[in-house]
Design an enzyme around this catalytic site. Structure first.
Site, short mmCIF file in Angstrom:
data_model
loop_
_atom_site.label_atom_id
_atom_site.label_comp_id
_atom_site.label_asym_id
_atom_site.label_seq_id
_atom_site.Cartn_x
_atom_site.Cartn_y
_atom_site.Cartn_z
N HIS A 1 0.84 -1.19 0.00
CA HIS A 1 0.00 0.00 0.00
C HIS A 1 0.88 1.24 0.00
O HIS A 1 1.96 1.24 0.59
CB HIS A 1 -0.89 0.00 1.25
CG HIS A 1 -1.89 1.11 1.27
ND1 HIS A 1 -3.07 1.04 0.58
CD2 HIS A 1 -1.85 2.32 1.86
CE1 HIS A 1 -3.75 2.17 0.78
NE2 HIS A 1 -3.03 2.96 1.54
N ASP B 1 -14.59 3.37 7.83
CA ASP B 1 -13.57 4.24 7.24
C ASP B 1 -14.16 5.07 6.11
O ASP B 1 -13.82 6.24 5.95
CB ASP B 1 -12.39 3.43 6.71
CG ASP B 1 -11.35 4.35 6.06
OD1 ASP B 1 -10.79 5.20 6.79
OD2 ASP B 1 -11.12 4.26 4.85
N ARG C 1 -13.87 13.43 7.45
CA ARG C 1 -12.58 14.09 7.69
C ARG C 1 -12.22 15.01 6.53
O ARG C 1 -11.69 16.10 6.73
CB ARG C 1 -11.48 13.03 7.87
CG ARG C 1 -11.56 12.30 9.19
CD ARG C 1 -10.69 11.05 9.17
NE ARG C 1 -9.30 11.34 8.90
CZ ARG C 1 -8.46 10.53 8.27
NH1 ARG C 1 -8.86 9.34 7.87
NH2 ARG C 1 -7.21 10.88 8.07
N SER D 1 -6.93 4.62 9.47
CA SER D 1 -7.68 4.49 8.21
C SER D 1 -6.99 3.49 7.29
O SER D 1 -7.61 2.56 6.74
CB SER D 1 -7.76 5.88 7.56
OG SER D 1 -8.19 5.79 6.23
N LYS E 1 -8.01 -0.95 6.77
CA LYS E 1 -8.31 -1.56 5.46
C LYS E 1 -7.34 -2.70 5.15
O LYS E 1 -7.73 -3.73 4.60
CB LYS E 1 -8.26 -0.48 4.37
CG LYS E 1 -9.47 0.45 4.44
CD LYS E 1 -9.39 1.59 3.45
CE LYS E 1 -8.44 2.66 3.91
NZ LYS E 1 -8.56 3.94 3.21
N1 URA Z 1 -5.21 7.15 2.84
C1 URA Z 1 -6.20 6.56 3.53
O1 URA Z 1 -6.66 5.49 3.16
N2 URA Z 1 -6.64 7.14 4.64
C2 URA Z 1 -6.16 8.32 5.10
O2 URA Z 1 -6.61 8.80 6.11
C3 URA Z 1 -5.14 8.95 4.36
C4 URA Z 1 -4.67 8.33 3.23
#
Ligand code: URA
Length: 432
Positions: free
Chosen positions: A84, A163, A170, A185, A189
């Site tokens: 990621h 999220d 946010r 966040s 995931k």
């Molecule tokens: N990427 C994400 O998935 N979440 C965040 O809060 C910032 C970047």
């Protein structure tokens, strides 16, 4: 349940909240029992007061439990790896990493997101490919990873629904840029998606959330700790995002560049980052190799064509046409030229990303459609010597007017000087 207003008040006053109460708040919000205005106030309290390590894990864990979770290990019958990036301009790393890792015999199943701002996310880039499907059921996703070794798909709505809601809130309440919230966040995931080991590419610089290397390291350390608490191995690369990664910024243009990399013809910085990430992923996998051997195998997969073959198999498996001729092409291509001789001392990532966004390569709003053909290809980057009139970049646009606007933006992203700047490596640090 403790009333939301009390939790907001206690966080506002700097109190550490117990796990159960945080968990109830987050799950209550995901269910719709806690309204947006209270969660917005809570997020702002978190933004100013921060979260302890225990609170950050409680938040992450509640987010994971808000929806479906996958167990890739059980589904594949072996150790699974994932990758990621925190996101940046021209970041098409996963598009090359996936096929290389798969070609080396390690299954790679990734759920990815769309982009908001700058250019598209990995899914948007993949949708440049005619016929390519990103909306695939979890069952088909797992089957494809088992059968072809590689799938990159859209995250299903059931994976970490908390999220999705929190991130949208946010985004409009100026509470994105907080290390605990970003770490929770991202890691919620990754944990829900079910890989055993994860390589995280934390970007730092002008085009990244984390503007300084120290901020990037803090985010990396937080995510490593969250992974550890959840029983996942995490390795973090801190990589440079002062300038765009590689040359291409824009969806189909980035697919082309990823394929060039798989043919061994990618730009040096992008190639280095991809191979570094592959070496780390293979070392984390069940192949039983160290990072040096992992990198050697990744290089060999590029050199012998097996990574390119894995790309083609993958794209076809998801309904796409892997030929580069099938990708959309913009009708207008305009050169941006150097106004004077000198060294490129800076090429601002955000300015190039915004130029691509204004051409139509990204979204300003969630509902916006993306123009997959348009974008920017920078030919000269930091440290390059240029003569007056040399081509700095190409603008790929829908119209002459759009091209002219973007050309001015890209030119303004460049700074020149009489001496070459200090070189900045693409991989700045590695944390484990
Ligand atoms: N990427 C994400 O998935 N979440 C965040 O809060 C910032 C970047």
């Amino acid at each position: 349940m403790t009333r939301a207003v009390e939790l907001i008040e206690r966080k506002r006053d700097g109190e550490e909240l117990p796990r159960e109460e945080l968990s109830e708040l987050i799950l209550g919000y995901a269910r719709g029992d806690v309204p947006d205005y209270q969660m917005a106030a809570f997020l702002m309290a978190v933004y100013f007061r921060g979260l302890t390590a225990a609170e950050t894990f409680a938040l992450t864990d509640a987010m994971v439990r808000s929806g479906e979770t996958l167990d890739l290990h059980a589904a594949l019958g072996r150790k699974a790896v994932d990758k990621h990036s925190t996101g940046g301009v021209g970041d098409k790393t996963s598009l090359a990493v996936g096929p290389i890792v798969a070609a080396c015999g390690v299954p790679f199943g990734k759920m990815s997101g769309r982009g908001l701002g700058h250019t598209g996310g990995t899914l948007d880039k993949l949708e440049s490919i005619p016929g390519f499907r990103v909306e695939i059921s979890t069952q088909d996703f797992l089957r494809q990873v088992r059968e072809t070794g590689l799938a990159i798909v859209g995250q299903t709505g059931d994976l970490v629904p908390a999220d999705k809601k929190l991130y949208a809130l946010r985004d409009v309440t100026a509470t994105v840029a907080n290390v605990s919230l970003i770490a929770a966040s991202i890691m919620s995931k990754k944990i829900a998606a079910g890989a055993d080991a994860i390589v995280l590419d934390v970007k730092t610089g002008d085009g990244a959330f984390m503007k300084t290397v120290d901020e990037a390291r803090a985010l990396a350390r937080t995510m490593i700790e969250l992974g550890e608490r959840a029983g996942r191995e995490v390795v973090c690369i801190v990589s440079d995002m002062e300038q765009p990664l590689g040359r291409a910024v824009g969806n189909a243009l980035e697919i082309r560049e990823a394929v060039e990399m798989l043919k061994g013809q990618g730009p040096a910085d992008f190639t280095e980052l991809v191979l570094d990430a592959c070496g780390k992923l293979l070392a984390l996998s069940d192949l039983g190799v160290d990072e040096v051997e992992g990198r050697r195998r990744a290089e060999a997969a590029v050199a012998d064509g097996s990574a390119l073959a894995a790309y083609q198999t993958w794209i076809r498996a998801q309904g796409g046409d892997p030929r580069l001729e099938a990708l959309p092409v913009a009708p207008v291509v305009l050169d941006v030229r150097a106004p004077a001789a000198g060294f490129v001392t800076r090429l601002g990532a955000i300015a190039v990303g915004l130029a691509a966004l204004h051409l139509g390569a990204g979204r300003s709003q969630k509902e916006d459609a993306i123009d997959h053909a348009v974008g920017v290809v920078v030919e000269r980057k930091r440290g390059d010597r240029v003569e007056a009139g040399d081509v700095l970049a190409h603008i790929h646009a829908r119209s002459d007017a759009a091209a002219a606007g973007a050309a001015a933006e890209v030119l303004a992203a460049y700074s020149f000087g009489p001496v070459a700047p200090e070189p900045r490596p693409i991989v700045i640090d590695v944390l484990r």
